[in-house]
Structures are given as C-alpha cells and as structure tokens.
Motif scaffolding. Structure first.
Motif, PDB file in Angstrom:
ATOM      1  N   PHE A  77      33.320  55.062  46.645  1.00 54.95           N
ATOM      2  CA  PHE A  77      34.489  54.312  46.203  1.00 54.95           C
ATOM      3  C   PHE A  77      34.594  54.344  44.684  1.00 54.95           C
ATOM      4  CE2 PHE A  77      33.882  52.582  50.467  1.00 54.95           C
ATOM      5  CZ  PHE A  77      35.181  52.682  50.942  1.00 54.95           C
ATOM      6  N   ASP A  78      35.845  54.445  44.210  1.00 52.33           N
ATOM      7  CA  ASP A  78      36.083  54.707  42.798  1.00 52.33           C
ATOM      8  C   ASP A  78      36.310  53.407  42.012  1.00 52.33           C
ATOM      9  OD1 ASP A  78      36.344  56.213  40.543  1.00 52.33           O
ATOM     10  OD2 ASP A  78      38.321  57.033  41.009  1.00 52.33           O
ATOM     11  N   TYR A  79      35.306  52.525  42.072  1.00 53.63           N
ATOM     12  CA  TYR A  79      35.371  51.309  41.273  1.00 53.63           C
ATOM     13  C   TYR A  79      33.953  50.797  41.027  1.00 53.63           C
ATOM     14  CZ  TYR A  79      34.722  48.708  45.706  1.00 53.63           C
ATOM     15  OH  TYR A  79      34.239  48.232  46.893  1.00 53.63           O
ATOM     16  N   ASP A  80      33.825  49.916  40.062  1.00 44.00           N
ATOM     17  CA  ASP A  80      32.553  49.303  39.720  1.00 44.00           C
ATOM     18  C   ASP A  80      32.191  48.283  40.796  1.00 44.00           C
ATOM     19  OD1 ASP A  80      30.363  48.103  38.540  1.00 44.00           O
ATOM     20  OD2 ASP A  80      31.451  47.336  36.793  1.00 44.00           O
ATOM     21  N   MET A  81      31.063  48.476  41.452  1.00 42.48           N
ATOM     22  CA  MET A  81      30.673  47.548  42.513  1.00 42.48           C
ATOM     23  C   MET A  81      30.534  46.117  41.994  1.00 42.48           C
ATOM     24  SD  MET A  81      30.676  49.341  45.211  1.00 42.48           S
ATOM     25  CE  MET A  81      31.666  50.769  44.763  1.00 42.48           C
ATOM     26  N   ALA A  82      30.365  45.969  40.686  1.00 42.03           N
ATOM     27  CA  ALA A  82      30.188  44.633  40.099  1.00 42.03           C
ATOM     28  C   ALA A  82      31.460  43.796  40.138  1.00 42.03           C
ATOM     29  CB  ALA A  82      29.687  44.745  38.662  1.00 42.03           C
ATOM     30  N   ILE A  83      32.611  44.395  40.486  1.00 42.56           N
ATOM     31  CA  ILE A  83      33.819  43.569  40.594  1.00 42.56           C
ATOM     32  C   ILE A  83      33.657  42.524  41.698  1.00 42.56           C
ATOM     33  CG2 ILE A  83      35.334  45.409  39.749  1.00 42.56           C
ATOM     34  CD1 ILE A  83      36.394  45.663  42.665  1.00 42.56           C
ATOM     35  N   ALA A  84      32.695  42.739  42.590  1.00 42.23           N
ATOM     36  CA  ALA A  84      32.483  41.793  43.683  1.00 42.23           C
ATOM     37  C   ALA A  84      31.763  40.533  43.226  1.00 42.23           C
ATOM     38  CB  ALA A  84      31.680  42.457  44.801  1.00 42.23           C
ATOM     39  N   ALA A  85      31.116  40.568  42.054  1.00 38.79           N
ATOM     40  CA  ALA A  85      30.325  39.409  41.617  1.00 38.79           C
ATOM     41  C   ALA A  85      31.181  38.151  41.465  1.00 38.79           C
ATOM     42  CB  ALA A  85      29.586  39.736  40.333  1.00 38.79           C
ATOM     43  N   PRO A  86      32.245  38.172  40.659  1.00 42.88           N
ATOM     44  CA  PRO A  86      33.084  36.974  40.588  1.00 42.88           C
ATOM     45  C   PRO A  86      33.864  36.737  41.880  1.00 42.88           C
ATOM     46  CG  PRO A  86      34.021  38.719  39.248  1.00 42.88           C
ATOM     47  CD  PRO A  86      32.670  39.184  39.683  1.00 42.88           C
ATOM     48  N   PHE A  87      34.172  37.817  42.588  1.00 44.63           N
ATOM     49  CA  PHE A  87      34.884  37.679  43.868  1.00 44.63           C
ATOM     50  C   PHE A  87      34.041  36.876  44.855  1.00 44.63           C
ATOM     51  CE2 PHE A  87      38.204  38.969  46.732  1.00 44.63           C
ATOM     52  CZ  PHE A  87      37.596  39.034  47.984  1.00 44.63           C
ATOM     53  N   ASP A  88      32.750  37.170  44.921  1.00 40.62           N
ATOM     54  CA  ASP A  88      31.860  36.447  45.820  1.00 40.62           C
ATOM     55  C   ASP A  88      31.761  34.977  45.446  1.00 40.62           C
ATOM     56  OD1 ASP A  88      31.328  38.645  47.350  1.00 40.62           O
ATOM     57  OD2 ASP A  88      29.489  39.185  46.294  1.00 40.62           O
ATOM     58  N   ALA A  89      31.923  34.702  44.146  1.00 42.62           N
ATOM     59  CA  ALA A  89      31.860  33.317  43.678  1.00 42.62           C
ATOM     60  C   ALA A  89      33.200  32.602  43.817  1.00 42.62           C
ATOM     61  CB  ALA A  89      31.409  33.296  42.225  1.00 42.62           C
ATOM     62  N   GLY A  90      34.195  33.313  44.384  1.00 49.85           N
ATOM     63  CA  GLY A  90      35.517  32.716  44.573  1.00 49.85           C
ATOM     64  C   GLY A  90      36.474  33.023  43.449  1.00 49.85           C
ATOM     65  N   GLY A  91      36.045  33.889  42.519  1.00 48.73           N
ATOM     66  CA  GLY A  91      36.886  34.132  41.357  1.00 48.73           C
ATOM     67  C   GLY A  91      38.204  34.803  41.654  1.00 48.73           C
ATOM     68  N   GLU A  92      38.223  35.704  42.659  1.00 46.53           N
ATOM     69  CA  GLU A  92      39.460  36.406  42.956  1.00 46.53           C
ATOM     70  C   GLU A  92      40.371  35.588  43.866  1.00 46.53           C
ATOM     71  OE1 GLU A  92      40.497  39.057  41.642  1.00 46.53           O
ATOM     72  OE2 GLU A  92      38.758  40.040  40.801  1.00 46.53           O
ATOM     73  N   THR A  93      39.797  34.572  44.533  1.00 47.07           N
ATOM     74  CA  THR A  93      40.593  33.738  45.415  1.00 47.07           C
ATOM     75  C   THR A  93      41.170  32.588  44.602  1.00 47.07           C
ATOM     76  OG1 THR A  93      39.036  34.239  47.171  1.00 47.07           O
ATOM     77  CG2 THR A  93      40.574  32.445  47.559  1.00 47.07           C
ATOM     78  N   PRO A  94      42.472  32.389  44.637  1.00 42.70           N
ATOM     79  CA  PRO A  94      43.040  31.315  43.824  1.00 42.70           C
ATOM     80  C   PRO A  94      42.393  29.965  44.147  1.00 42.70           C
ATOM     81  CG  PRO A  94      44.771  32.699  44.747  1.00 42.70           C
ATOM     82  CD  PRO A  94      43.497  33.125  45.397  1.00 42.70           C
ATOM     83  N   GLN A  95      41.783  29.359  43.142  1.00 43.47           N
ATOM     84  CA  GLN A  95      41.159  28.063  43.314  1.00 43.47           C
ATOM     85  C   GLN A  95      42.046  26.951  42.764  1.00 43.47           C
ATOM     86  OE1 GLN A  95      38.087  27.723  44.990  1.00 43.47           O
ATOM     87  NE2 GLN A  95      38.622  29.840  45.456  1.00 43.47           N
ATOM     88  N   LEU A  96      43.127  27.333  42.118  1.00 42.57           N
ATOM     89  CA  LEU A  96      44.055  26.365  41.592  1.00 42.57           C
ATOM     90  C   LEU A  96      45.343  26.416  42.410  1.00 42.57           C
ATOM     91  CD1 LEU A  96      45.772  27.785  38.393  1.00 42.57           C
ATOM     92  CD2 LEU A  96      44.443  29.185  39.960  1.00 42.57           C
ATOM     93  N   ASP A  97      46.206  25.467  42.140  1.00 45.40           N
ATOM     94  CA  ASP A  97      47.504  25.449  42.811  1.00 45.40           C
ATOM     95  C   ASP A  97      48.358  26.568  42.234  1.00 45.40           C
ATOM     96  OD1 ASP A  97      49.924  24.932  43.971  1.00 45.40           O
ATOM     97  OD2 ASP A  97      50.175  22.930  43.134  1.00 45.40           O
ATOM     98  N   MET A  98      48.592  27.596  43.041  1.00 50.09           N
ATOM     99  CA  MET A  98      49.331  28.765  42.564  1.00 50.09           C
ATOM    100  C   MET A  98      50.842  28.602  42.662  1.00 50.09           C
ATOM    101  SD  MET A  98      47.221  31.373  41.662  1.00 50.09           S
ATOM    102  CE  MET A  98      47.999  32.914  42.117  1.00 50.09           C
ATOM    103  N   TRP A  99      51.295  27.552  43.320  1.00 53.46           N
ATOM    104  CA  TRP A  99      52.736  27.397  43.502  1.00 53.46           C
ATOM    105  C   TRP A  99      53.497  27.269  42.185  1.00 53.46           C
ATOM    106  CZ3 TRP A  99      55.236  28.756  47.700  1.00 53.46           C
ATOM    107  CH2 TRP A  99      54.534  28.828  48.898  1.00 53.46           C
TER     108      TRP A  99
END
Length: 293
Positions: free
Chosen positions: A195-217
C-alpha cells in the motif's frame, strides 16, 4: 492514465515536500481541488481530471504520508487540521485565492474543517460519501485494514485482498475494476506490491483522531453557506441515508446524488456521479457568467 498533467511540489512549514498533480485548464474561474480519502492519493482523481480538464484546471493533492508526498516523522500530526494547513499552503504556493473543493471521505472532512478555518478559500464544494456524522460501523471496518503493512506477490493478489476489505459494497465491480483500484492504492517495491502510504497514519486514527470527536454539524453548516453537492454511495457504511437526509433538511440548497449499488466511496466516474458533478459545475459557471454580465 493521462500524461497531460504536471507533477508539482511544495515544501511546507514542517519541511515536508508535498506532491500534487496539476491538470491544465481555464484561468477564468477557480480550479477544482481534489482531496483524497484516508489511505488514498491523487491517482484516485485521474479519470475525473481527464474528463474535466481542460475545461477546468484540476489539482489533486497527495496528503503528507501518501504516495509521492513525504512521510511525516511525527505521526501525531496526521490529523485533519494539519491537512487543512497543508491545503492552505498549496493554495498560497499557487497564488490561488479560492478553489472548488472535491473531497472524498477524509478529504471531505478536511473540506468541512476548511469552512471554519479559512472559509474564504472555498468557492463551492463537492463532498463524497462523508458527513458530519460518521457511522461507527464504517470506522470499525476501516480499522481492520488501515496501517497494516501487507505485502502481495502480484497485482491480482492485491486486487483480491482489496475486494475483501470492501466486502460486497460494490456489486458492479469485476476483477478488472478491483485491479484498477489496486494500482491506484498500491505501489510496486522490491518485487512486492504494498500500500502506497505511511503505515503510521493509523496511529492517530487508532486513538480516534480521524473520527470526529467534536460536533461536526456547525462545520457542515458553515460549508453549506456556499454551493454544495453531496455524493453518497447507496451502500455506504460511513454516510448513512439518515445522516444525508438530516444534512439536506439543515441545508435545503444542498444538492444530493446517490450512486446505486456502491458503498464507501463512489469513484465519481459512475453515471449518476458524473451527471450530478456536471450539473453542479454548470450551475457554478452559469452564476459566474451572470455576475460577469
């Protein structure tokens, strides 16, 4: 794939070299700026750019950590606000006051965030299969494969694996379609496909970083102040029909197109997506012509 584009690069505030494709087009209106999904890159927009250039100038960015852009030595920076600043730097680098944003998944989240961080840079936007509420089931599916440095012995093997990641969400896909997707998602290195990306992008994703934790509306409301088209895959497990309906109720001027038989995320070459995008861009051109007159 077209050879009509130029490969462009800029060095950002963190000293990282970012890559983008620049397809030539009209200078009379804002360019189209394409932002890819979490593990994806500028190659995803090749067909769209070939179709819309040279009527429009089309830019497609590799976010840091993807494809030809540098990997970030600080994985904690792999977050949507970071990408917003990178996009602003790209627009500044090219001396572009505005763009029509086309954001798939993560690219759509970045676009929504841009609507509050730098709204003056958005002329209009198309967000692909993402909204202010992200279905947890889709996030759980993505977590099963993101950041896993799987290697394949052949392109066929990569295509079969990717098809399993997406389940039965793409009923019209053949093996050749999955093969094309594999060649957009992956690269060949040392006789292996990876896969053509840095596997480390998953680090913040695993911590919930990519999932909106704030009110996105409120971000969506800000985005909807400008012309907006939302494209949704009928079988999407990230943008549900219920959320899309809530978006349309909150923003009556929003255009919504649903691509049948497709999950997360439409490739934007489906007939329904093509028709919606063409109609939307034509409406923007008509408004610009009226203002010019």
């Amino acid at each position: 794939m077209s050879d009509r584009y130029e490969d462009g690069y800029l060095t950002n505030r963190d000293g990282l070299r970012l890559h983008y494709r620049d397809y030539p087009g009209s200078e009379h209106g804002p360019p189209l700026l394409c932002l890819p999904g979490l593990t994806r890159n500028s190659r995803d927009f090749a067909d769209l750019a070939d179709r819309l250039s040279p009527r429009f100038r089309v830019l497609a960015l590799d976010f840091r950590g993807r494809a030809l852009s540098d990997y970030d030595p600080v994985p904690a920076r792999y977050l949507p606000p970071t990408y917003v600043y990178d996009v602003i730097e790209l627009l500044d680098h090219l001396a572009l006051p505005q763009a029509v944003f086309i954001g798939t998944s993560l690219g759509g989240l970045v676009t929504m965030l841009m609507a509050v961080m730098a709204p003056q840079r958005i002329a209009a936007s198309i967000i692909n299969d993402i909204g202010p509420e992200v279905n947890p089931g889709g996030i759980d599916r993505i977590k099963t494969y993101v950041g896993k440095d799987v290697r394949y012995r052949s392109w066929d093997e990569a295509a079969e694996s990717i098809s399993r990641n997406y389940g039965s969400s793409f009923e019209r896909y053949t093996h050749d379609d999955w093969l094309k997707m594999a060649k957009r998602n992956c690269r060949e290195e040392n006789d292996e496909i990876r896969f053509d990306y840095d596997m480390a992008i998953a680090a913040p994703f695993d911590a919930g970083g990519e999932t909106p934790q704030l009110d996105m509306w409120p971000l969506f409301t800000a985005l909807a102040q400008k012309p907006l088209l939302v494209i949704r895959g009928e079988r999407s497990d990230l943008l549900t029909a219920e959320t899309a309906a809530k978006m349309q109720a909150l923003a009556p001027g929003m255009k919504l197109a649903v691509v049948p038989g497709v999950g997360h995320a439409p490739e934007l070459g489906e007939p329904e997506a093509v028709a919606a995008i063409d109609e939307f861009l034509e409406s923007l051109t008509a408004v610009d012509s009226t203002r010019a007159g």
